[in-house]
Design a protein around this motif. Structure first.
Motif, PDB file in Angstrom:
ATOM      1  N   ARG B 112       0.824  -1.211   0.000  1.00 10.56           N
ATOM      2  CA  ARG B 112       0.000   0.000   0.000  1.00 10.56           C
ATOM      3  C   ARG B 112       0.863   1.269   0.000  1.00 10.56           C
ATOM      4  O   ARG B 112       0.544   2.252  -0.647  1.00 10.56           O
ATOM      5  CB  ARG B 112      -0.909  -0.018   1.228  1.00 10.56           C
ATOM      6  CG  ARG B 112      -1.680   1.267   1.429  1.00 10.56           C
ATOM      7  CD  ARG B 112      -2.460   1.205   2.691  1.00 10.56           C
ATOM      8  NE  ARG B 112      -3.657   0.384   2.494  1.00 10.56           N
ATOM      9  CZ  ARG B 112      -4.813   0.629   3.099  1.00 10.56           C
ATOM     10  NH1 ARG B 112      -4.919   1.639   3.914  1.00 10.56           N
ATOM     11  NH2 ARG B 112      -5.848  -0.121   2.883  1.00 10.56           N
ATOM     12  N   TYR B 113       1.988   1.235   0.742  1.00  9.33           N
ATOM     13  CA  TYR B 113       2.822   2.434   0.856  1.00  9.33           C
ATOM     14  C   TYR B 113       4.071   2.368  -0.026  1.00  9.33           C
ATOM     15  O   TYR B 113       4.952   3.223   0.092  1.00  9.33           O
ATOM     16  CB  TYR B 113       3.217   2.664   2.322  1.00  9.33           C
ATOM     17  CG  TYR B 113       2.028   3.089   3.160  1.00  9.33           C
ATOM     18  CD1 TYR B 113       1.627   4.418   3.210  1.00  9.33           C
ATOM     19  CD2 TYR B 113       1.279   2.149   3.850  1.00  9.33           C
ATOM     20  CE1 TYR B 113       0.521   4.806   3.953  1.00  9.33           C
ATOM     21  CE2 TYR B 113       0.168   2.522   4.595  1.00  9.33           C
ATOM     22  CZ  TYR B 113      -0.203   3.850   4.641  1.00  9.33           C
ATOM     23  OH  TYR B 113      -1.309   4.227   5.360  1.00  9.33           O
ATOM     24  N   GLY B 114       4.153   1.373  -0.886  1.00  5.82           N
ATOM     25  CA  GLY B 114       5.277   1.260  -1.811  1.00  5.82           C
ATOM     26  C   GLY B 114       6.617   1.067  -1.121  1.00  5.82           C
ATOM     27  O   GLY B 114       7.622   1.671  -1.520  1.00  5.82           O
ATOM     28  N   LYS B 115       6.659   0.259  -0.098  1.00  8.55           N
ATOM     29  CA  LYS B 115       7.899   0.039   0.648  1.00  8.55           C
ATOM     30  C   LYS B 115       8.655  -1.174   0.108  1.00  8.55           C
ATOM     31  O   LYS B 115       8.049  -2.134  -0.387  1.00  8.55           O
ATOM     32  CB  LYS B 115       7.588  -0.174   2.140  1.00  8.55           C
ATOM     33  CG  LYS B 115       6.931   1.032   2.788  1.00  8.55           C
ATOM     34  CD  LYS B 115       7.874   2.223   2.827  1.00  8.55           C
ATOM     35  CE  LYS B 115       7.179   3.471   3.321  1.00  8.55           C
ATOM     36  NZ  LYS B 115       8.020   4.663   3.254  1.00  8.55           N
ATOM     37  N   THR B 116       9.979  -1.100   0.221  1.00 10.23           N
ATOM     38  CA  THR B 116      10.824  -2.157  -0.332  1.00 10.23           C
ATOM     39  C   THR B 116      11.293  -3.096   0.772  1.00 10.23           C
ATOM     40  O   THR B 116      11.819  -2.623   1.799  1.00 10.23           O
ATOM     41  CB  THR B 116      12.065  -1.531  -1.021  1.00 10.23           C
ATOM     42  OG1 THR B 116      11.596  -0.495  -1.879  1.00 10.23           O
ATOM     43  CG2 THR B 116      12.855  -2.556  -1.809  1.00 10.23           C
ATOM     44  N   TYR B 117      11.148  -4.395   0.518  1.00 13.98           N
ATOM     45  CA  TYR B 117      11.596  -5.388   1.497  1.00 13.98           C
ATOM     46  C   TYR B 117      13.117  -5.312   1.640  1.00 13.98           C
ATOM     47  O   TYR B 117      13.851  -5.246   0.643  1.00 13.98           O
ATOM     48  CB  TYR B 117      11.180  -6.805   1.077  1.00 13.98           C
ATOM     49  CG  TYR B 117      11.552  -7.832   2.130  1.00 13.98           C
ATOM     50  CD1 TYR B 117      10.740  -8.032   3.243  1.00 13.98           C
ATOM     51  CD2 TYR B 117      12.730  -8.566   2.041  1.00 13.98           C
ATOM     52  CE1 TYR B 117      11.083  -8.926   4.239  1.00 13.98           C
ATOM     53  CE2 TYR B 117      13.085  -9.470   3.037  1.00 13.98           C
ATOM     54  CZ  TYR B 117      12.250  -9.640   4.135  1.00 13.98           C
ATOM     55  OH  TYR B 117      12.602 -10.535   5.119  1.00 13.98           O
ATOM     56  N   GLY B 118      13.580  -5.345   2.865  1.00 14.49           N
ATOM     57  CA  GLY B 118      15.029  -5.309   3.122  1.00 14.49           C
ATOM     58  C   GLY B 118      15.547  -3.905   3.330  1.00 14.49           C
ATOM     59  O   GLY B 118      16.548  -3.705   4.004  1.00 14.49           O
ATOM     60  N   VAL B 119      14.865  -2.929   2.728  1.00 13.73           N
ATOM     61  CA  VAL B 119      15.305  -1.533   2.861  1.00 13.73           C
ATOM     62  C   VAL B 119      14.425  -0.809   3.887  1.00 13.73           C
ATOM     63  O   VAL B 119      14.922  -0.187   4.830  1.00 13.73           O
ATOM     64  CB  VAL B 119      15.236  -0.797   1.500  1.00 13.73           C
ATOM     65  CG1 VAL B 119      15.625   0.674   1.666  1.00 13.73           C
ATOM     66  CG2 VAL B 119      16.121  -1.490   0.482  1.00 13.73           C
ATOM     67  N   ASP B 120      13.117  -0.906   3.703  1.00 11.38           N
ATOM     68  CA  ASP B 120      12.184  -0.217   4.600  1.00 11.38           C
ATOM     69  C   ASP B 120      11.646  -1.136   5.699  1.00 11.38           C
ATOM     70  O   ASP B 120      11.183  -0.667   6.730  1.00 11.38           O
ATOM     71  CB  ASP B 120      10.993   0.321   3.792  1.00 11.38           C
ATOM     72  CG  ASP B 120      11.446   1.274   2.710  1.00 11.38           C
ATOM     73  OD1 ASP B 120      12.124   2.250   3.059  1.00 11.38           O
ATOM     74  OD2 ASP B 120      11.146   1.018   1.526  1.00 11.38           O
ATOM     75  N   TYR B 121      11.667  -2.404   5.431  1.00 10.29           N
ATOM     76  CA  TYR B 121      11.176  -3.347   6.450  1.00 10.29           C
ATOM     77  C   TYR B 121      11.792  -4.717   6.200  1.00 10.29           C
ATOM     78  O   TYR B 121      12.289  -5.002   5.093  1.00 10.29           O
ATOM     79  CB  TYR B 121       9.648  -3.432   6.425  1.00 10.29           C
ATOM     80  CG  TYR B 121       9.065  -4.200   5.259  1.00 10.29           C
ATOM     81  CD1 TYR B 121       9.005  -3.629   3.996  1.00 10.29           C
ATOM     82  CD2 TYR B 121       8.588  -5.496   5.416  1.00 10.29           C
ATOM     83  CE1 TYR B 121       8.474  -4.332   2.922  1.00 10.29           C
ATOM     84  CE2 TYR B 121       8.044  -6.200   4.350  1.00 10.29           C
ATOM     85  CZ  TYR B 121       7.994  -5.619   3.108  1.00 10.29           C
ATOM     86  OH  TYR B 121       7.482  -6.313   2.052  1.00 10.29           O
ATOM     87  N   VAL B 122      11.770  -5.515   7.254  1.00 12.19           N
ATOM     88  CA  VAL B 122      12.269  -6.880   7.131  1.00 12.19           C
ATOM     89  C   VAL B 122      11.468  -7.767   8.089  1.00 12.19           C
ATOM     90  O   VAL B 122      10.984  -7.285   9.123  1.00 12.19           O
ATOM     91  CB  VAL B 122      13.786  -6.961   7.451  1.00 12.19           C
ATOM     92  CG1 VAL B 122      14.062  -6.663   8.919  1.00 12.19           C
ATOM     93  CG2 VAL B 122      14.368  -8.320   7.075  1.00 12.19           C
ATOM     94  N   PHE B 123      11.303  -9.014   7.721  1.00 14.18           N
ATOM     95  CA  PHE B 123      10.619  -9.953   8.616  1.00 14.18           C
ATOM     96  C   PHE B 123      11.613 -11.048   8.992  1.00 14.18           C
ATOM     97  O   PHE B 123      12.011 -11.850   8.152  1.00 14.18           O
ATOM     98  CB  PHE B 123       9.382 -10.539   7.930  1.00 14.18           C
ATOM     99  CG  PHE B 123       8.625 -11.504   8.807  1.00 14.18           C
ATOM    100  CD1 PHE B 123       8.410 -11.238  10.155  1.00 14.18           C
ATOM    101  CD2 PHE B 123       8.104 -12.681   8.292  1.00 14.18           C
ATOM    102  CE1 PHE B 123       7.713 -12.117  10.974  1.00 14.18           C
ATOM    103  CE2 PHE B 123       7.402 -13.569   9.091  1.00 14.18           C
ATOM    104  CZ  PHE B 123       7.207 -13.276  10.437  1.00 14.18           C
ATOM    105  N   LEU B 124      12.019 -11.031  10.261  1.00 17.82           N
ATOM    106  CA  LEU B 124      13.024 -11.994  10.712  1.00 17.82           C
ATOM    107  C   LEU B 124      12.407 -13.341  11.103  1.00 17.82           C
ATOM    108  O   LEU B 124      13.131 -14.302  11.341  1.00 17.82           O
ATOM    109  CB  LEU B 124      13.827 -11.410  11.880  1.00 17.82           C
ATOM    110  CG  LEU B 124      14.598 -10.124  11.570  1.00 17.82           C
ATOM    111  CD1 LEU B 124      15.350  -9.635  12.797  1.00 17.82           C
ATOM    112  CD2 LEU B 124      15.570 -10.327  10.409  1.00 17.82           C
ATOM    113  N   GLY B 125      11.101 -13.376  11.201  1.00 19.45           N
ATOM    114  CA  GLY B 125      10.410 -14.649  11.416  1.00 19.45           C
ATOM    115  C   GLY B 125      10.298 -15.064  12.866  1.00 19.45           C
ATOM    116  O   GLY B 125      10.372 -14.246  13.785  1.00 19.45           O
ATOM    117  N   TYR B 126      10.109 -16.354  13.037  1.00 20.01           N
ATOM    118  CA  TYR B 126       9.868 -16.935  14.362  1.00 20.01           C
ATOM    119  C   TYR B 126      11.154 -17.527  14.914  1.00 20.01           C
ATOM    120  O   TYR B 126      11.901 -18.183  14.182  1.00 20.01           O
ATOM    121  CB  TYR B 126       8.788 -18.013  14.248  1.00 20.01           C
ATOM    122  CG  TYR B 126       8.693 -18.911  15.457  1.00 20.01           C
ATOM    123  CD1 TYR B 126       8.209 -18.413  16.667  1.00 20.01           C
ATOM    124  CD2 TYR B 126       9.083 -20.244  15.388  1.00 20.01           C
ATOM    125  CE1 TYR B 126       8.125 -19.236  17.777  1.00 20.01           C
ATOM    126  CE2 TYR B 126       8.997 -21.062  16.502  1.00 20.01           C
ATOM    127  CZ  TYR B 126       8.519 -20.547  17.690  1.00 20.01           C
ATOM    128  OH  TYR B 126       8.447 -21.368  18.787  1.00 20.01           O
TER     129      TYR B 126
END
Lengths: 208, 277
Positions: B112-126
């Motif tokens: 929705r906000y045009g964000k880039t994975y790894g640059v603006d956000y990351v999901f490190l998981g469980y």
């Protein structure tokens, strides 16, 4: 009204209704949904735990990256399975003892600091220069904490002033239980709202 | 059967049906009750609003599917607020079942906000063992999570470049359906000095007040109402605000049932006393 064509949402919608049917009375649809949930959850968690713990945290570091010291933890973990047999059950006490000792070491200092010292500090106040409302709130907090602690003081019989103070304490406890019940109702209703929003929005498309 | 007996023995199915209708009707036909902002929510909002573009928050999805009706609106609102202001997000989950939820919400908000994975956000998981995770993050993020959820080394992820410990995180946001927000306050906050705010289920919210009062959790969202208030503050109406009409009607109905049950009980007691005389 735009009913979804997504098969997954249809399955979720029908299973939701099957679970709701228990509110009328127990029936095979409810039991099917319940057993399905238990089975799917068990499978999901087994895979998740195996890959995130046994594989990522033990197999990869030990056998691919050479961190052999982690084998100690792995062996302690495996010893937990000795509980499955009566003759070897006693061995499992060693990993349990290790775990409890480590946990106590982690928890005790932090708990004392955050849950006792800082919380006790918050009940202390200097009314001089404090706005009236704030001072009153701090006073109520002090009275509430003190009288509730008196209620749980069992080393002397609750008579005379001690009885009066413990009664004040139980009043604070009742207010706390009432607030907890209110929040509980709100929480349960929220879950129902969430399900209805799913049924009306995602599944049936009545609400947008 | 006496009138008071009837008042005290309403068929539970009538109660279920009434509650169902009280929830369903306001969802289909919104009533537009006003949403008042509580002090706890305002302080949660202030903590988020005080962040500068480029700051990094640690968003922990401490819940699973059972409470997502209450907590998803909070997580969505936090992501909207963060992404709309250029705040970066490192997301984790302390529950195995939270992985799918976190992945979906992050992806939707980022798209929705045009964000880039790894640059603006990351999901490190469980990561198994939430207590060890919270403590070890205080020593090293990269040792705790050598890879992200998809197996990519954190050394190759731009957002993780300057993140070593909690010192590099502006704010820890725990969205929790259990006591984990308290543990974030105890370990990340108490031991490592991280600033922790939380979003909690209504049942948990009552336990957060002592931490809030003592300033250990400077702001929190309590239940669906907290989510609705926060949505209003960031001007992004969502599932929280939409659910508040139903919440209010259902609460009024519950009060009515409690009143009926109590009046019935008092009438019953009076009748018993008369019988004894």
């Amino acid at each position: 009204m735009a009913v979804t064509h997504d098969l997954g949402i249809w399955v979720a919608g029908i299973l939701t209704l099957a679970i709701f049917s228990f509110l009328y009375k127990d029936n095979p649809f409810y039991r099917f949904a319940e057993h399905l949930l238990v089975g799917v959850s068990a499978g999901y968690y087994l895979v998740q735990y195996f890959f995130s713990a046994a594989y990522k945290k033990l197999w990869v570091p030990v056998f691919q990256e050479g961190h052999h010291v982690l084998l100690v933890g792995g062996i302690l973990g495996l010893l937990m399975f000795t509980r499955l047999f009566r003759r070897t059950e006693w061995i499992s006490r060693y990993p349990v003892a290790f775990y409890i000792a480590a946990w106590a070491g982690y928890v005790i200092p932090s708990y004392i600091q955050v849950r006792i010292l800082q919380q006790a500090q918050d009940t202390m106040f200097n009314p001089r220069g404090m706005p009236l409302g704030e001072a009153l709130s701090a006073l109520i907090l002090l009275i509430g904490v003190s009288t509730t602690l008196i209620y749980f003081y069992f080393s002397a019989e609750h008579r005379g002033p001690l009885k009066t103070l413990s009664k004040v304490g139980i009043t604070f406890l009742m207010i706390g239980f009432g607030a907890t019940f209110g929040y509980n109702v709100m929480g349960r209703v929220s879950l129902l709202i969430g399900r209805f929003q799913f049924l009306f929005t995602d599944w049936l498309g009545i609400v947008h | 059967m006496a009138f008071y007996d009837r008042m005290m023995s309403i068929d539970r199915r009538i109660i279920f049906l009434s509650v169902g209708l009280a929830v369903a009707i306001p969802i289909i036909v919104p009533l537009g009750f006003p949403v008042q902002i509580s002090e706890e929510t305002m302080n949660f909002y202030r903590e988020m609003a005080a962040l500068k573009p480029g700051d990094i928050i640690l968003l922990s999805f401490d819940y699973e599917g059972d409470v997502m009706a209450e907590l998803n609106p909070m997580a969505v609102a936090v992501l909207k607020h963060a992404f709309s202001r250029g705040i970066k997000v490192i997301a984790i989950t302390t529950y195995a079942g939270g992985t799918g939820i976190a992945e979906r919400l992050l992806t939707e908000a980022a798209n929705r906000y045009g964000k880039t994975y790894g640059v603006d956000y990351v999901f490190l998981g469980y990561n198994p063992d939430w207590s060890g995770t919270m403590l070890r993050l205080g020593e090293s993020f990269k040792a705790t999570y050598p890879t992200d959820q998809y197996g990519k080394s954190v050394y190759e992820i731009p957002i993780m470049k300057n993140v070593e410990t909690y010192r590099d995180i502006a704010l820890v946001v725990s969205i929790s359906g259990s006591a984990l927000s308290e543990y974030w306050a105890i370990w990340a906050g108490g031991r490592y000095g991280a600033r922790v705010i939380s979003g909690n289920t209504a049942i948990q919210a009552i336990l957060i007040y002592p931490y809030y009062k003592a300033g250990q959790i400077p702001g929190f969202l309590g239940g669906l109402k907290g989510a609705a208030e926060y949505e209003k503050l960031i001007n992004a109406p969502g599932m929280g605000i939409r659910g508040m009409d139903a919440q209010s009607v259902a609460h009024a109905l519950m009060l009515a049932f409690i009143l009926v049950g109590n009046v019935g009980y008092f009438l019953f007691r009076r009748a018993k006393r008369r019988e004894q005389k």
